[in-house]
Scaffold this motif. Structure first.
Motif, PDB file in Angstrom:
ATOM      1  N   THR A 214       0.852  -1.193   0.000  1.00 50.35           N
ATOM      2  CA  THR A 214       0.000   0.000   0.000  1.00 50.35           C
ATOM      3  C   THR A 214       0.883   1.236   0.000  1.00 50.35           C
ATOM      4  O   THR A 214       1.714   1.410   0.912  1.00 50.35           O
ATOM      5  CB  THR A 214      -0.902   0.033   1.257  1.00 50.35           C
ATOM      6  OG1 THR A 214      -1.655  -1.179   1.312  1.00 50.35           O
ATOM      7  CG2 THR A 214      -1.865   1.226   1.206  1.00 50.35           C
ATOM      8  N   SER A 217       4.606   0.590   0.496  1.00 49.05           N
ATOM      9  CA  SER A 217       5.081  -0.131   1.683  1.00 49.05           C
ATOM     10  C   SER A 217       5.983  -1.309   1.311  1.00 49.05           C
ATOM     11  O   SER A 217       6.740  -1.801   2.143  1.00 49.05           O
ATOM     12  CB  SER A 217       3.902  -0.611   2.534  1.00 49.05           C
ATOM     13  OG  SER A 217       3.123  -1.556   1.824  1.00 49.05           O
ATOM     14  N   ALA A 250      -6.680  -2.401   3.044  1.00 52.60           N
ATOM     15  CA  ALA A 250      -6.709  -0.940   2.911  1.00 52.60           C
ATOM     16  C   ALA A 250      -7.841  -0.516   1.970  1.00 52.60           C
ATOM     17  O   ALA A 250      -8.445   0.551   2.133  1.00 52.60           O
ATOM     18  CB  ALA A 250      -5.381  -0.435   2.375  1.00 52.60           C
ATOM     19  N   LYS A 260      -3.191   3.055   6.681  1.00 52.62           N
ATOM     20  CA  LYS A 260      -2.266   2.790   5.569  1.00 52.62           C
ATOM     21  C   LYS A 260      -2.345   3.817   4.437  1.00 52.62           C
ATOM     22  O   LYS A 260      -1.366   4.030   3.725  1.00 52.62           O
ATOM     23  CB  LYS A 260      -2.541   1.394   4.976  1.00 52.62           C
ATOM     24  CG  LYS A 260      -2.224   0.243   5.922  1.00 52.62           C
ATOM     25  CD  LYS A 260      -2.382  -1.103   5.207  1.00 52.62           C
ATOM     26  CE  LYS A 260      -1.994  -2.270   6.094  1.00 52.62           C
ATOM     27  NZ  LYS A 260      -2.186  -3.567   5.421  1.00 52.62           N
TER      28      LYS A 260
END
Ligand SMILES: CC(C)(COP(=O)(O)OP(=O)(O)OC[C@H]1O[C@@H](n2cnc3c(N)ncnc32)[C@H](O)[C@@H]1OP(=O)(O)O)[C@@H](O)C(=O)NCCC(=O)NCCS
Ligand SMILES: CC(=O)OP(=O)(O)O
Length: 333
Positions: A214, A217, A250, A260
């Motif tokens: 996300t 990440s 998310a 997130k």
């Protein structure tokens, strides 16, 4: 009214002709009966009328009001052969081979040609035949809609959680067609699915481009592909709400989205999920159906010049009937 009932109501309002090539599958006979009784479409079943009628009687399907067409006896056959030869000339298709394809026992090419020529408004198959076979006939005969390079599919997932998507219904794409879409193809899948969301559910799409990452990440070329697809999709359709890359939690869980992807207009409230490849999309929809107990309605193939829709071979009669209704709605635009 639930989403399937709404789609059925729309189908009744436009009364399209839908051809079912797989009269050799009992579920198709029962679906032809039910779709006719529900007034969803004029149904054409392909096959030898005598054998179709006797098989229907043996499974208790009433084919009153259903048209039975035998491809071999059809007055359209000559014209269809000429058309197919013309269409596949660049692949060296001969008249003999075209005739064999159109008279093949699966009836898939004959049905696709009926749709191409406007002798039917749409087709539904795949209860018996593999998705690849249904799609190949559609791609070769019906072809892509203007401006579309990538044909794909969308599945309506009807869950019992009203907080998800549109009153519990989410669109999943692509679950069936493109094994390894590149960034451009993925972008097109996102844009066509956003349009399908509007036409099927009557609301603006909030499209989440799914990944195992996300907003950066994770770092991987598969993540880069999704990120690029988001950029391309936004340039192809600046008015659509498309965001990513993002993980599934998310996308649909507001509490996770808050952590997130707090600035995303899609995260936490996505109604349209675009999977990064066919492994994820096909497994994802079957998990949601078989473990989470959602109803999978469709498939709807998007991006063909006219509608030819595919079923899973595990489908029920009701699945076919709702796909007939979706096909009719797609056909009347
Ligand atoms: C869809 C599929 C059958 C197409 O296979 P293919 O071998 O490219 O099929 P064909 O060559 O007959 O395709 C016909 C034409 O459509 C084109 N085409 C293929 N996939 C396309 C797509 N997604 N969008 C637009 N055009 C496509 C081909 O390039 C070809 O063009 P040409 O005739 O000018 O050469 C194949 O990608 C496939 O098997 N997908 C997975 C299906 C599946 O098993 N799903 C999982 C279970 S549901
Ligand atoms: C849609 C799909 O996965 O089709 P099948 O189950 O027939 O392979």
């Amino acid at each position: 009214m639930d989403v399937i009932s709404q789609i059925k109501q729309k189908a009744r309002g436009c009364m399209q002709t839908i051809v079912l090539p797989e009269s050799y599958d009992d579920r198709m006979l029962l679906a032809a009966d039910q779709a006719t009784r529900e007034g969803l479409a004029r149904i054409v079943l392909l096959g030898d009328p005598e054998s179709v009628a006797s098989r229907a009687a043996s499974v208790g399907a009433d084919l009153n009001g259903v048209e039975l067409v035998a491809p071999a006896a059809s007055s359209c056959l000559r014209d269809y052969v000429e058309q197919l030869v013309e269409l596949r000339r660049h692949k060296g298709l001969t008249e003999d081979a075209a005739c064999k394809q159109l008279l093949a026992l699966d009836n898939l090419f004959f049905a696709a040609m009926m749709v191409r020529k406007g002798d039917a408004d749409g087709a539904v198959a795949g209860a018996f035949n593999s998705t690849g076979d249904v799609l190949r006939a559609a791609l070769q005969v019906v072809g892509t809609a203007e401006g579309i390079r990538t044909v794909s599919s969308v599945m309506l997932m009807v869950t019992t959680n009203p907080d998800l998507g549109v009153n519990g219904t989410l669109l999943f794409a692509d679950c069936v067609v493109n094994p390894r879409p590149d960034a451009r193809a993925l972008a097109e899948i996102a844009v066509t699915t956003a349009r399908s969301c509007r036409s099927l559910l009557g609301v603006e799409a909030r499209v989440a481009m799914l990944s195992f990452s996300t907003q950066g990440s994770a770092d991987h070329e598969e993540v880069d592909k999704v990120r690029q697809a988001v950029e391309i999709a936004r340039s192809l359709a600046p008015d659509e709400l498309i965001d990513g890359e993002m993980q599934l939690d998310a996308a649909i869980a507001p509490s996770v989205a808050g952590k997130k992807a707090p600035d995303s207009l899609v995260a936490g409230h996505a109604n349209t999920l675009v999977f990064p490849d066919l492994n994820a999309g096909n497994i994802g929809y079957k998990l949601t159906e078989r473990i989470a107990g959602a109803r999978a309605a469709g498939l709807m193939v998007q991006g063909l010049a006219r509608p030819v829709n595919d079923m899973s071979r595990g489908c029920t009669v009701e699945d076919i009937v709702s796909t007939v209704a979706m096909t009719a709605v797609q056909a009347c635009g």
